[in-house]
Design an enzyme around this catalytic site. Structure first.
Site, PDB file in Angstrom:
ATOM      1  CG  HIS A  18      22.715  28.299  -5.580  1.00  0.00           C
ATOM      2  ND1 HIS A  18      23.956  28.012  -6.090  1.00  0.00           N
ATOM      3  CD2 HIS A  18      21.855  27.448  -6.200  1.00  0.00           C
ATOM      4  CE1 HIS A  18      23.847  27.031  -6.978  1.00  0.00           C
ATOM      5  NE2 HIS A  18      22.580  26.674  -7.054  1.00  0.00           N
ATOM      6  CG  HIS A  20      18.221  25.303  -9.110  1.00  0.00           C
ATOM      7  ND1 HIS A  20      18.888  25.353 -10.309  1.00  0.00           N
ATOM      8  CD2 HIS A  20      19.167  25.080  -8.162  1.00  0.00           C
ATOM      9  CE1 HIS A  20      20.182  25.146 -10.105  1.00  0.00           C
ATOM     10  NE2 HIS A  20      20.380  24.980  -8.805  1.00  0.00           N
ATOM     11  CG  LEU A 224      25.572  16.279  -8.697  1.00  0.00           C
ATOM     12  CD1 LEU A 224      25.487  16.267 -10.215  1.00  0.00           C
ATOM     13  CD2 LEU A 224      26.778  15.470  -8.225  1.00  0.00           C
ATOM     14  CG  HIS A 256      15.076  17.369 -10.195  1.00  0.00           C
ATOM     15  ND1 HIS A 256      15.234  17.659 -11.523  1.00  0.00           N
ATOM     16  CD2 HIS A 256      16.198  17.827  -9.576  1.00  0.00           C
ATOM     17  CE1 HIS A 256      16.392  18.259 -11.722  1.00  0.00           C
ATOM     18  NE2 HIS A 256      17.003  18.375 -10.554  1.00  0.00           N
TER      19      HIS A 256
HETATM   20  O1  DOR Z   1      21.833  18.964  -7.115  1.00  0.00           O
HETATM   21  C1  DOR Z   1      21.845  19.844  -7.956  1.00  0.00           C
HETATM   22  N1  DOR Z   1      20.733  20.182  -8.634  1.00  0.00           N
HETATM   23  N2  DOR Z   1      22.991  20.482  -8.202  1.00  0.00           N
HETATM   24  C2  DOR Z   1      23.111  21.367  -9.193  1.00  0.00           C
HETATM   25  O2  DOR Z   1      24.166  21.894  -9.364  1.00  0.00           O
HETATM   26  C3  DOR Z   1      21.972  21.627 -10.105  1.00  0.00           C
HETATM   27  C4  DOR Z   1      20.709  21.337  -9.454  1.00  0.00           C
HETATM   28  C5  DOR Z   1      19.534  21.298 -10.403  1.00  0.00           C
HETATM   29  O3  DOR Z   1      19.397  22.197 -11.242  1.00  0.00           O
HETATM   30  O4  DOR Z   1      18.725  20.401 -10.282  1.00  0.00           O
HETATM   31 ZN    ZN Z   2      22.243  24.824  -7.923  1.00  0.00          ZN
END
Ligand code: DOR
Ligand code: ZN
Length: 350
Positions: A18, A20, A224, A256
């Site tokens: 998982h 990003h 999250l 981020h």
């Molecule tokens: O903390 C999170 N960041 N939870 C997620 O489900 C999405 C993720 C994000 O894309 O930044």
């Molecule tokens: Zn995620």
């Protein structure tokens, strides 16, 4: 050799189930942090706009491959973002062509870029039935979005209100409950005998909600699903170190920039890619379970996804505290690296 004598550990090259990676300049900034240690990763599709179709997944995969550092040996495993308009035929084709490994379900409004997610689960039933037929896993962000439900209860309520009914309706669907944060989720996965697994993040093995809220608010620990109380963190550690094949690593490393996080309404996400293997090894060592690290990080995930483990290995060595940058520069500002709050002694040496 007892656990305490171990100062060098060789395991199969891990995978991240998982991740990003974003796009553009951010993709180029964060990708080397994952490819350094990981062989494969399940790539989240929550771009703006999201990666919805097979054609979009091919284009995104090409952008990732073009951004790979020289000499990297890394395979991105693509996912499709499930919407109420997703075409089952496109999903079937993308899977058959080796383009999409899984489909990602975001309940609409659950998290970053989830506005196109699912509101009415009956509308996506035809897609889920095709996936069950072809053995394609559904990765689930397991939180309800009802504003009346306390944010700390949203995962537990999702299990009862959404996941249980869904699994009854489509029992042959393989589901990964992603980034589980509660004892409830761990128990639910343990009690199921088929077609259900869970990923656990690096940070949820280390932080609880005090890290976010006690002694001043700490946006860099906000993600999250939000970290829960300590008893839940302990349950996650127990699941991760157990060797149980249904639990495996999905870092949910979610970059981020600081300007995006340090706001009155800051983004959710913790960037753990640079120090994940050092953090995890520390967690497993403290638990006296170094020998289970390989199952969690390198073996259980491929087994659930029906893939072979990586042939290559990595070696970790214990020594003086590891130094790593507190932030990584990007074109849009600095990106803060997860601070576990303790020294890390294990470094990947090979
Ligand atoms: O903390 C999170 N960041 N939870 C997620 O489900 C999405 C993720 C994000 O894309 O930044
Ligand atoms: Zn995620």
């Amino acid at each position: 050799m007892t656990e305490t004598d171990i100062t060098r550990l060789t395991i199969r090259r891990p995978d991240d189930w998982h991740l990003h990676l974003r796009d553009g300049a951010m993709l180029r900034a964060v990708l080397p942090e994952t490819t350094r240690h990981f062989g494969r990763a399940i790539i989240m599709p929550n771009l703006v706009p999201p990666v919805v179709s097979g054609a979009q997944a091919v284009a995104y995969r090409d952008r990732i491959l073009a951004a790979l550092p020289a000499g990297a040996n890394f395979t991105p495993l693509m996912t499709l973002y499930l919407t109420e308009e997703t075409d089952p035929t496109d999903v079937r084709r993308a899977h058959a062509d080796g383009i999409a490994t899984a489909v990602k379900l975001y309940p609409a409004g659950a998290t970053t870029n989830s506005a196109s997610g699912v509101r009415d689960f009956d509308k996506v039933r035809p897609v889920l039935e095709v996936m069950a037929e072809i053995g394609m896993p559904l990765c689930v962000h397991g939180e309800v979005t009802d504003s009346a439900i306390d944010i700390f209860d949203r995962e537990a309520v999702f299990i009862d209100k959404v996941l249980k009914p869904l699994r009854k309706k489509v029992p042959d669907l393989k589901i990964v409950m992603e980034h589980v944060t509660t004892q409830n989720a761990v128990d639910y996965v343990r009690d199921s005998h088929k077609n259900l697994a869970a990923t656990i993040t690096t940070h949820h093995l280390i932080i609880n909600r005090n890290h976010i809220l006690a002694g001043g608010i700490k946006p860099h620990y906000y993600c999250l699903p939000v970290a829960k109380r300590e008893a839940h963190r302990i349950a996650l550690v127990q699941a991760a170190i157990s060797g149980d094949k249904r639990f495996f690593l999905g870092t949910d490393s979610a970059p981020h920039t600081d300007p995006a996080k340090l706001q009155p309404c800051g983004c959710a996400g913790i960037f753990t890619a640079p120090n994940t293997m050092s953090c995890l090894t520390e967690v497993f060592e403290v638990a006296g379970k170094l020998k289970k690290l390989e199952a969690f990080a390198s073996l259980n995930g491929p087994q659930f996804y029906g893939l072979p483990p990586n042939d290559a290995t990595i070696t970790l060595e214990k020594g003086a505290p590891v130094t790593y940058p507190a932030t990584i520069p990007t074109d849009d500002g600095p990106l803060t690296v997860f601070d576990p709050g303790f020294d890390l002694h294990w470094r990947v040496v090979d």
